[in-house]
Scaffold this motif. Sequence first.
Motif, PDB file in Angstrom:
ATOM      1  N   GLY A  93     -13.083  -2.653  -6.098  1.00  0.00           N
ATOM      2  CA  GLY A  93     -14.225  -3.531  -5.827  1.00  0.00           C
ATOM      3  C   GLY A  93     -15.438  -3.182  -6.668  1.00  0.00           C
ATOM      4  O   GLY A  93     -16.072  -4.059  -7.268  1.00  0.00           O
ATOM      5  N   SER A 140     -14.153  -1.138   3.883  1.00  0.00           N
ATOM      6  CA  SER A 140     -12.938  -0.537   3.324  1.00  0.00           C
ATOM      7  C   SER A 140     -13.250  -0.108   1.889  1.00  0.00           C
ATOM      8  O   SER A 140     -13.362  -0.943   0.988  1.00  0.00           O
ATOM      9  CB  SER A 140     -11.771  -1.537   3.355  1.00  0.00           C
ATOM     10  OG  SER A 140     -10.581  -0.943   2.911  1.00  0.00           O
ATOM     11  N   TYR A 141     -13.395   1.200   1.698  1.00  0.00           N
ATOM     12  CA  TYR A 141     -13.848   1.761   0.428  1.00  0.00           C
ATOM     13  C   TYR A 141     -12.907   1.352  -0.698  1.00  0.00           C
ATOM     14  O   TYR A 141     -11.694   1.518  -0.598  1.00  0.00           O
ATOM     15  CB  TYR A 141     -13.912   3.279   0.544  1.00  0.00           C
ATOM     16  CG  TYR A 141     -14.568   3.989  -0.615  1.00  0.00           C
ATOM     17  CD1 TYR A 141     -15.945   4.149  -0.668  1.00  0.00           C
ATOM     18  CD2 TYR A 141     -13.808   4.520  -1.644  1.00  0.00           C
ATOM     19  CE1 TYR A 141     -16.557   4.818  -1.713  1.00  0.00           C
ATOM     20  CE2 TYR A 141     -14.407   5.200  -2.707  1.00  0.00           C
ATOM     21  CZ  TYR A 141     -15.776   5.332  -2.737  1.00  0.00           C
ATOM     22  OH  TYR A 141     -16.372   5.994  -3.773  1.00  0.00           O
ATOM     23  N   SER A 142     -13.471   0.829  -1.792  1.00  0.00           N
ATOM     24  CA  SER A 142     -12.628   0.266  -2.850  1.00  0.00           C
ATOM     25  C   SER A 142     -13.160   0.615  -4.241  1.00  0.00           C
ATOM     26  O   SER A 142     -14.234   0.159  -4.635  1.00  0.00           O
ATOM     27  CB  SER A 142     -12.550  -1.261  -2.699  1.00  0.00           C
ATOM     28  OG  SER A 142     -11.818  -1.826  -3.773  1.00  0.00           O
ATOM     29  N   ASN A 143     -12.390   1.425  -4.969  1.00  0.00           N
ATOM     30  CA  ASN A 143     -12.696   1.658  -6.387  1.00  0.00           C
ATOM     31  C   ASN A 143     -12.536   0.367  -7.181  1.00  0.00           C
ATOM     32  O   ASN A 143     -13.298   0.090  -8.108  1.00  0.00           O
ATOM     33  CB  ASN A 143     -11.771   2.735  -6.957  1.00  0.00           C
ATOM     34  CG  ASN A 143     -12.121   4.121  -6.468  1.00  0.00           C
ATOM     35  OD1 ASN A 143     -13.285   4.467  -6.355  1.00  0.00           O
ATOM     36  ND2 ASN A 143     -11.116   4.916  -6.163  1.00  0.00           N
ATOM     37  N   ASN A 166       0.830  -1.205   0.000  1.00  0.00           N
ATOM     38  CA  ASN A 166       0.000   0.000   0.000  1.00  0.00           C
ATOM     39  C   ASN A 166       0.861   1.250   0.000  1.00  0.00           C
ATOM     40  O   ASN A 166       0.554   2.236  -0.674  1.00  0.00           O
ATOM     41  CB  ASN A 166      -0.915   0.014   1.229  1.00  0.00           C
ATOM     42  CG  ASN A 166      -1.845  -1.170   1.268  1.00  0.00           C
ATOM     43  OD1 ASN A 166      -1.400  -2.310   1.225  1.00  0.00           O
ATOM     44  ND2 ASN A 166      -3.125  -0.919   1.358  1.00  0.00           N
ATOM     45  N   LEU A 220     -10.941  -5.897  -0.433  1.00  0.00           N
ATOM     46  CA  LEU A 220     -10.027  -5.519  -1.519  1.00  0.00           C
ATOM     47  C   LEU A 220      -9.411  -4.148  -1.249  1.00  0.00           C
ATOM     48  O   LEU A 220     -10.021  -3.303  -0.587  1.00  0.00           O
ATOM     49  CB  LEU A 220     -10.786  -5.463  -2.848  1.00  0.00           C
ATOM     50  CG  LEU A 220     -11.183  -6.803  -3.476  1.00  0.00           C
ATOM     51  CD1 LEU A 220     -12.132  -6.572  -4.653  1.00  0.00           C
ATOM     52  CD2 LEU A 220      -9.951  -7.568  -3.938  1.00  0.00           C
ATOM     53  N   PRO A 221      -8.206  -3.901  -1.783  1.00  0.00           N
ATOM     54  CA  PRO A 221      -7.599  -2.576  -1.645  1.00  0.00           C
ATOM     55  C   PRO A 221      -8.365  -1.539  -2.438  1.00  0.00           C
ATOM     56  O   PRO A 221      -9.227  -1.878  -3.263  1.00  0.00           O
ATOM     57  CB  PRO A 221      -6.178  -2.775  -2.195  1.00  0.00           C
ATOM     58  CG  PRO A 221      -6.293  -3.929  -3.134  1.00  0.00           C
ATOM     59  CD  PRO A 221      -7.339  -4.833  -2.535  1.00  0.00           C
ATOM     60  N   ARG A 222      -8.037  -0.279  -2.213  1.00  0.00           N
ATOM     61  CA  ARG A 222      -8.730   0.807  -2.907  1.00  0.00           C
ATOM     62  C   ARG A 222      -8.509   0.730  -4.413  1.00  0.00           C
ATOM     63  O   ARG A 222      -9.424   0.949  -5.198  1.00  0.00           O
ATOM     64  CB  ARG A 222      -8.243   2.158  -2.373  1.00  0.00           C
ATOM     65  CG  ARG A 222      -9.097   3.329  -2.841  1.00  0.00           C
ATOM     66  CD  ARG A 222      -8.587   4.654  -2.259  1.00  0.00           C
ATOM     67  NE  ARG A 222      -9.479   5.757  -2.587  1.00  0.00           N
ATOM     68  CZ  ARG A 222     -10.440   6.213  -1.814  1.00  0.00           C
ATOM     69  NH1 ARG A 222     -10.648   5.652  -0.637  1.00  0.00           N
ATOM     70  NH2 ARG A 222     -11.199   7.231  -2.186  1.00  0.00           N
ATOM     71  N   HIS A 232     -18.583  -2.541  -0.081  1.00  0.00           N
ATOM     72  CA  HIS A 232     -17.195  -2.260   0.335  1.00  0.00           C
ATOM     73  C   HIS A 232     -16.753  -3.105   1.533  1.00  0.00           C
ATOM     74  O   HIS A 232     -15.989  -2.644   2.382  1.00  0.00           O
ATOM     75  CB  HIS A 232     -17.017  -0.772   0.661  1.00  0.00           C
ATOM     76  CG  HIS A 232     -17.300   0.132  -0.498  1.00  0.00           C
ATOM     77  ND1 HIS A 232     -16.448   0.272  -1.572  1.00  0.00           N
ATOM     78  CD2 HIS A 232     -18.359   0.945  -0.753  1.00  0.00           C
ATOM     79  CE1 HIS A 232     -16.966   1.144  -2.431  1.00  0.00           C
ATOM     80  NE2 HIS A 232     -18.119   1.554  -1.970  1.00  0.00           N
TER      81      HIS A 232
END
Length: 455
Positions: A280, A275-278, A47, A232-234, A228
């Motif tokens: 995802g 965890s907010y993820s674009n 990250n 998964l990562p952002r 979210h």
Amino acid sequence: MSNPIFAQTENYKTAIENFQENYNSEKYEEIFNAFSTEMKQALPLENTKQFLAGLKAQAGKIESKEFIEYQQGTYATYKTKFEKMVLAVNISLDNENLVNGLFIKPYEEPTETTKNIVNTLNNYSKEISEIIFSQAKDFPNNTQLSIAIIQNGKTNYYGIIKTNDTIKPINNQDKIFEIGSITKVFTSTVLASLVENGKLKLTDEINLYYPFSFKNDINLTFKNLANHTSGLPRLPENLDLSNEANPYKSYGKTQMEEYLKNHLSLEKEASKSYSYSNLGTGLLGYTLGLSQKSSYQDLLQKNVFDKYKMQNSFTSSQHLADKLIKGQNPNGKIVSNWDFDVLFGAGGILSTTEDLAKFANAQFNPKNKELALTRIPTFEVNENMKIGLGWHILKSKNGEDLFWHNGGTGGYSSSMTVNTNEKTAVIILSNLSAFHPKMENIDKLCFELINETEK
């Protein structure tokens, strides 16, 4: 005698010097090695690398820095001149001089004198005029806001433009803006329509629609991607951010499949935390297309735009001519639009406040069952916020549910909130850059206006 609050100490001087040297030479692991244990847990190595590489692509190398002050006695703030912009680098150290805090944001010069910005919104009510003016006066010249307020069965539009340090009214409810991450609500709406039509279940795993196994046999559900909680990562680690003017354009099917096969990892356990993820939501939209042997854009057109007569909503900025309001960078200069490929579901829609008002009004009709499904809470983020499918669920001043999402791209910022109980809504589209230091004023304005409808 020096004031310790305003004097730079030697340990901070060393820390910022090391940060600059390692950042410029792309020794991101060295920066990570200077983190405290807690910081390493909060921002793992991959990250850290992704964040710093993205910063480098967006801002360039550090050219110079100037110590400004200690914020709240903890963070040292440095006015830092990068090749492409000036940012505030804020850094804090623990007792062992390890970095236990690092955040970077646009730098704001302390203002001793305020420009005399003129308010000419005389044809709006005094309350509305003053609310809009107070939040918009610090935006760059040529900034436009297109605002819709739905109340008492009516939709009223308030357009403004700032020119020559004057806030003026303008009719722009039919003008097109990028809506950014408000797109995520539409992606969840497409999912909900397929669920309501018996084509999918929220708990179905998306793995079924790919002819290969995901790395580490990780399974992902439609619901986890929509709210979210997938872990998964952002952003995907193989997203090349070197094209800062159009960062998502070249991330296509090949890159997504490469990620799922060889790079997929979860930062958090699925279904356990938000965890907010674009990544995802982009993956959600792309998979919805695969599930119906179509494309997400075609599903969006058929299941949402056509159904709710949103005739000025688009999936590409091409061929929009003068109906498109040009996006601006933080300094008010025109920038290119963002184009999306497989990650379109995370932020690719362009629309008008007229069309988004149609979508908001449709939320008030209980016959639109797929819209109701998106508003059912699916996860409690904290005591102040829940999430449905796409929508974040907050509380109004009067304790009622507010369904909210905002958006931001290189040239645009937006915010939208809906109160289905009172049948009120506020929509704001603008060509204020998401990287402008006052971009949070768009959300502030949205909430101030929705509170005004409760009076």
